[in-house]
Design an enzyme around this catalytic site. Structure first.
Site, PDB file in Angstrom:
ATOM      1  N   SER A 180       0.746  -1.021  -0.357  1.00  0.00           N
ATOM      2  CA  SER A 180      -0.012  -0.004   0.029  1.00  0.00           C
ATOM      3  C   SER A 180       0.415   1.348   0.092  1.00  0.00           C
ATOM      4  CB  SER A 180      -0.389  -0.526   1.064  1.00  0.00           C
ATOM      5  OG  SER A 180      -2.039  -0.818   1.054  1.00  0.00           O
ATOM      6  N   GLU A 182       3.208   1.485  -1.478  1.00  0.00           N
ATOM      7  CA  GLU A 182       3.608   2.344  -3.100  1.00  0.00           C
ATOM      8  C   GLU A 182       2.683   2.501  -4.067  1.00  0.00           C
ATOM      9  OE1 GLU A 182       5.612   0.008  -1.713  1.00  0.00           O
ATOM     10  OE2 GLU A 182       7.020   0.709  -1.199  1.00  0.00           O
ATOM     11  N   THR A 210       0.754  -4.938  11.219  1.00  0.00           N
ATOM     12  CA  THR A 210       1.265  -4.243  10.205  1.00  0.00           C
ATOM     13  C   THR A 210       2.102  -3.125  10.675  1.00  0.00           C
ATOM     14  OG1 THR A 210       0.032  -3.638   8.591  1.00  0.00           O
ATOM     15  CG2 THR A 210       1.137  -1.737   8.546  1.00  0.00           C
ATOM     16  N   HIS A 212       4.017  -0.067  12.542  1.00  0.00           N
ATOM     17  CA  HIS A 212       3.611   1.481  12.446  1.00  0.00           C
ATOM     18  C   HIS A 212       2.084   1.778  11.467  1.00  0.00           C
ATOM     19  CE1 HIS A 212       7.729   1.635  13.862  1.00  0.00           C
ATOM     20  NE2 HIS A 212       8.248   0.736  12.732  1.00  0.00           N
TER      21      HIS A 212
HETATM   22  C1  DLZ Z   1       5.769  -3.513   5.464  1.00  0.00           C
HETATM   23  C2  DLZ Z   1       4.356  -3.395   5.506  1.00  0.00           C
HETATM   24  C3  DLZ Z   1       3.039  -4.752   5.910  1.00  0.00           C
HETATM   25  C4  DLZ Z   1       3.951  -4.720   7.915  1.00  0.00           C
HETATM   26  N1  DLZ Z   1       1.783  -4.688   6.508  1.00  0.00           N
HETATM   27  C5  DLZ Z   1       1.736  -4.450   5.291  1.00  0.00           C
HETATM   28  C6  DLZ Z   1       0.134  -4.116   5.315  1.00  0.00           C
HETATM   29  O1  DLZ Z   1      -0.599  -5.012   6.051  1.00  0.00           O
HETATM   30  N2  DLZ Z   1      -0.343  -3.579   3.445  1.00  0.00           N
HETATM   31  C7  DLZ Z   1       0.465  -3.408   2.558  1.00  0.00           C
HETATM   32  O2  DLZ Z   1      -0.560  -2.971   1.315  1.00  0.00           O
HETATM   33  N3  DLZ Z   1       1.637  -3.906   2.762  1.00  0.00           N
HETATM   34  C8  DLZ Z   1       2.140  -3.800   3.949  1.00  0.00           C
HETATM   35  N4  DLZ Z   1       3.686  -3.392   4.196  1.00  0.00           N
HETATM   36  C9  DLZ Z   1       4.508  -3.272   2.733  1.00  0.00           C
HETATM   37  C10 DLZ Z   1       4.608  -2.164   2.850  1.00  0.00           C
HETATM   38  O3  DLZ Z   1       3.233  -1.212   2.401  1.00  0.00           O
HETATM   39  C11 DLZ Z   1       5.568  -1.327   2.003  1.00  0.00           C
HETATM   40  O4  DLZ Z   1       4.893  -2.087   0.078  1.00  0.00           O
HETATM   41  C12 DLZ Z   1       6.929  -2.132   1.988  1.00  0.00           C
HETATM   42  O5  DLZ Z   1       7.395  -1.421   3.677  1.00  0.00           O
HETATM   43  C13 DLZ Z   1       7.647  -1.226   1.058  1.00  0.00           C
HETATM   44  O6  DLZ Z   1       7.998  -0.348   0.404  1.00  0.00           O
END
Ligand code: DLZ
Length: 289
Positions: A180, A182, A210, A212
């Site tokens: 998300s 990105e 997630t 943060h």
């Molecule tokens: C790292 C991460 C985490 C912990 N949780 C989610 C999530 O619940 N939903 C989501 O879409 N993306 C998550 N990400 C990934 C981050 O959005 C991002 O893609 C990474 O930190 C790389 O920049």
């Protein structure tokens, strides 16, 4: 307009206007009088000079004149003892003021005119509303791979809405991003390419899993909103924020609909609203004519 002559006549009037669907109001009564008020949700007061064909004393504007005529006719048939009731209600006739009208005389000497304008915009508030047709429009969908089991379902829902609303397959650009976080950057690139009329953003953030969460969510929503404001291209928000995977699944086609489908409909509507505001045609602006 004269007062009802008898309590019986007042009862007849109450019965007639109740049958037509008027909502009863709070009346009043004194030693020598009783009122029977009905609420009109919208109304205007119009004074008249001269003569109209049917000379009703009170004109009531309605929508669905034919249906109202049917109800009035039934009422008259039921309530005119010993007669067909036909003499108390006129046929619907054309007026010289672009309307259709019938008159009813539920009690002798009290003639009411019911009318409906032929101008479809008459009495409607001025409003611009988007259509739900995606024909001829181009769309971008930005979808995250993180929580792919859910985002794939959101993507299916969004594609379903766009295709069923008339978008062509080759007018839809799907961009996959890692997570998300990105989504805003990819959405902005798409918007700035000027190759799309609206964008659908799809992702899933799970609070429980997630780190943060708040910081990511705030930035994702702010970034999508800012891209929309800066570029003027509508961005529909289809990033789910849920406590658990189960809650997210419910919003991706199980118990609570498919938020991808809903976001795509919002994108279609907003693309249409934008078109109507920026390049309006006469029929786009629903002004009173
Ligand atoms: C790292 C991460 C985490 C912990 N949780 C989610 C999530 O619940 N939903 C989501 O879409 N993306 C998550 N990400 C990934 C981050 O959005 C991002 O893609 C990474 O930190 C790389 O920049």
């Amino acid at each position: 307009m004269r007062a009802a002559r008898t309590a019986e006549e007042l009862k007849t009037l109450e019965s007639f206007f109740s049958a037509l669907g008027f909502e009863p109001g709070k009346g009043s009564a004194g030693e020598h009088f009783r009122t029977a008020p009905f609420l009109a949700p919208l109304g205007n007061l119009e004074f008249l000079t001269g003569k109209m064909s049917a000379t009703p004393e009170i004109l009531i504007e309605v929508t669905g004149l034919k249906a109202v005529h049917g109800v009035a006719e039934n009422w008259v048939k039921k309530n005119s003892a010993g007669s067909s009731g036909g003499e108390n209600i006129s046929a619907i006739t054309q007026t010289h003021w672009n309307s259709r009208l019938f008159t009813a005389e539920p009690v002798p000497g009290m003639v009411f005119g019911f009318w409906e304008s032929e101008n479809v915009h008459h009495g409607k508030p001025v409003a611009v509303e988007g259509d739900l047709s995606a024909a001829g429009m181009r769309f971008g969908i930005v979808v995250s791979r993180w929580n792919g089991v859910i985002t794939d379902r959101l993507l299916q829902g969004a594609l379903d809405a766009l295709l069923r609303s008339g978008a062509k397959k080759d007018a839809i650009t799907v961009v996959r991003v890692p997570g998300s976080w990105e989504i805003p950057a990819a959405a902005r690139l798409l918007a700035e390419s000027k190759n799309v009329d609206a964008i659908v953003t799809l992702g899933v953030l799970l609070r429980g899993e997630t780190a943060h969460y708040e910081a990511i969510y705030t930035e994702v929503s702010r970034g999508i909103g800012q891209s929309q404001q800066d570029t003027g291209v509508p961005h529909a928000f289809g990033v789910l924020t849920c406590e658990t995977l189960e809650q997210a699944l419910d919003r991706a086609g199980l118990k609570m609909g498919n938020k991808g489908f809903e976001a795509a409909l919002a994108a279609i509507e907003m693309a249409s609203v934008k078109k109507k505001i920026v390049t309006p045609t006469v029929t786009d602006m629903a002004v009173e004519l």
